[in-house]
Design a protein around this motif. Structure first.
Motif, PDB file in Angstrom:
ATOM      1  N   ARG A 117      -4.031 -35.490   8.133  1.00 22.34           N
ATOM      2  CA  ARG A 117      -5.438 -35.621   7.614  1.00 22.34           C
ATOM      3  C   ARG A 117      -5.491 -35.132   6.236  1.00 22.34           C
ATOM      4  N   ASN A 118      -4.043 -35.046   5.516  1.00 21.74           N
ATOM      5  CA  ASN A 118      -4.259 -34.667   4.053  1.00 21.74           C
ATOM      6  C   ASN A 118      -4.061 -35.983   3.315  1.00 21.74           C
ATOM      7  N   SER A 139      -5.804 -30.754   1.508  1.00 17.68           N
ATOM      8  CA  SER A 139      -6.985 -31.440   2.442  1.00 17.68           C
ATOM      9  C   SER A 139      -7.334 -32.599   1.669  1.00 17.68           C
ATOM     10  N   ASN A 158     -12.261 -32.523   0.404  1.00 19.20           N
ATOM     11  CA  ASN A 158     -12.526 -31.399   1.103  1.00 19.20           C
ATOM     12  C   ASN A 158     -12.358 -30.033   0.415  1.00 19.20           C
ATOM     13  N   ARG A 159     -11.829 -30.144  -0.735  1.00 14.91           N
ATOM     14  CA  ARG A 159     -11.532 -28.901  -1.530  1.00 14.91           C
ATOM     15  C   ARG A 159     -13.041 -28.218  -1.759  1.00 14.91           C
ATOM     16  N   ASN A 161     -14.688 -26.573  -0.041  1.00 14.51           N
ATOM     17  CA  ASN A 161     -16.036 -26.668   0.856  1.00 14.51           C
ATOM     18  C   ASN A 161     -16.142 -25.464   1.504  1.00 14.51           C
ATOM     19  N   ASN A 162     -17.362 -25.200   2.056  1.00 13.55           N
ATOM     20  CA  ASN A 162     -18.148 -23.914   2.799  1.00 13.55           C
ATOM     21  C   ASN A 162     -17.846 -24.032   4.169  1.00 13.55           C
ATOM     22  N   ARG A 163     -17.731 -25.280   4.533  1.00 13.38           N
ATOM     23  CA  ARG A 163     -17.714 -25.449   6.129  1.00 13.38           C
ATOM     24  C   ARG A 163     -16.466 -26.723   6.289  1.00 13.38           C
ATOM     25  N   SER A 164     -15.924 -26.623   7.399  1.00 11.69           N
ATOM     26  CA  SER A 164     -14.892 -27.556   7.973  1.00 11.69           C
ATOM     27  C   SER A 164     -15.567 -28.895   7.905  1.00 11.69           C
ATOM     28  N   HIS A 165     -14.896 -29.793   7.246  1.00 12.44           N
ATOM     29  CA  HIS A 165     -15.230 -31.336   7.114  1.00 12.44           C
ATOM     30  C   HIS A 165     -16.252 -31.363   6.137  1.00 12.44           C
ATOM     31  N   GLU A 166     -16.767 -30.519   5.411  1.00 12.68           N
ATOM     32  CA  GLU A 166     -17.904 -30.796   4.419  1.00 12.68           C
ATOM     33  C   GLU A 166     -17.016 -31.325   3.128  1.00 12.68           C
ATOM     34  N   THR A 167     -17.575 -32.400   2.669  1.00 14.84           N
ATOM     35  CA  THR A 167     -16.997 -33.372   1.531  1.00 14.84           C
ATOM     36  C   THR A 167     -17.829 -32.984  -0.002  1.00 14.84           C
TER      37      THR A 167
END
Length: 176
Positions: A117-118, A139, A158-159, A161-167
């Protein structure tokens, strides 16, 4: 479009007329972008080779799905002629975009293989040589595009980011 049963690349006039199919090989073809001078198209593609890969691919297409685990970067003339494979990385390479000079391509790939996923950004010339890694983030970095003047690179990541999977969208100065 999948109008012919297999995801292929087409061109057409803005009003929808003159639809022309450009790709004809079995496998997914998509994510196409024109070069700034309009003479070339860069795209991502899969080419199932074994009977097992072909059966898996056909099952996915029937269900309107694509498994993006092995996509390579290709270029062709804007009329669909002279298709050439640029990369042969065996990983998920996608979101190709021409440099403003039309001589190189920037794209994202999980080539590093530590984490599927990276994704990082890479650049390569049209012949497939001089592959160079551009980002080194742990990420996702993807969907790169240059401004018309080539002074800035825009990409998603995604670097920070405040939440998982946030872009987030980033703009960077491009310095040769």
């Amino acid at each position: 479009s999948t109008r012919d049963g297999d995801p292929e690349i087409y061109t057409m006039n803005l009003d929808g007329s003159n639809q022309t199919r450009l790709t004809f090989q079995k496998g997914y073809d998509g994510g196409a972008f024109f070069s700034s001078d309009g003479t070339k198209i860069v795209f991502r593609a899969s080419r199932p080779k074994t009977e097992k890969e072909l059966a898996d691919y056909n099952d996915l297409v029937v269900n309107h799905l694509v498994r993006p685990s092995a996509l390579e970067i290709y270029v062709m003339d804007s009329d669909g002629k002279n298709i050439q494979q640029v990369t042969n990385l065996g990983q998920a390479s996608f979101a190709p975009y021409f440099f403003p000079d039309g001589k190189r391509i920037i794209f994202c790939s999980n080539l590093d293989k530590r984490d599927p996923r990276n994704f990082d950004l890479y650049m390569v010339n049209l012949a497939g040589s001089d592959l160079e890694k551009i980002t080194f983030n742990d990420s996702f970095d993807g969907f790169p595009m240059f401004t018309r003047d080539g002074k800035h690179l825009v990409f998603a990541s995604n670097r920070f980011n405040n939440r998982s999977h946030e872009t987030n969208i980033f703009i960077a100065d491009w310095v040769e």
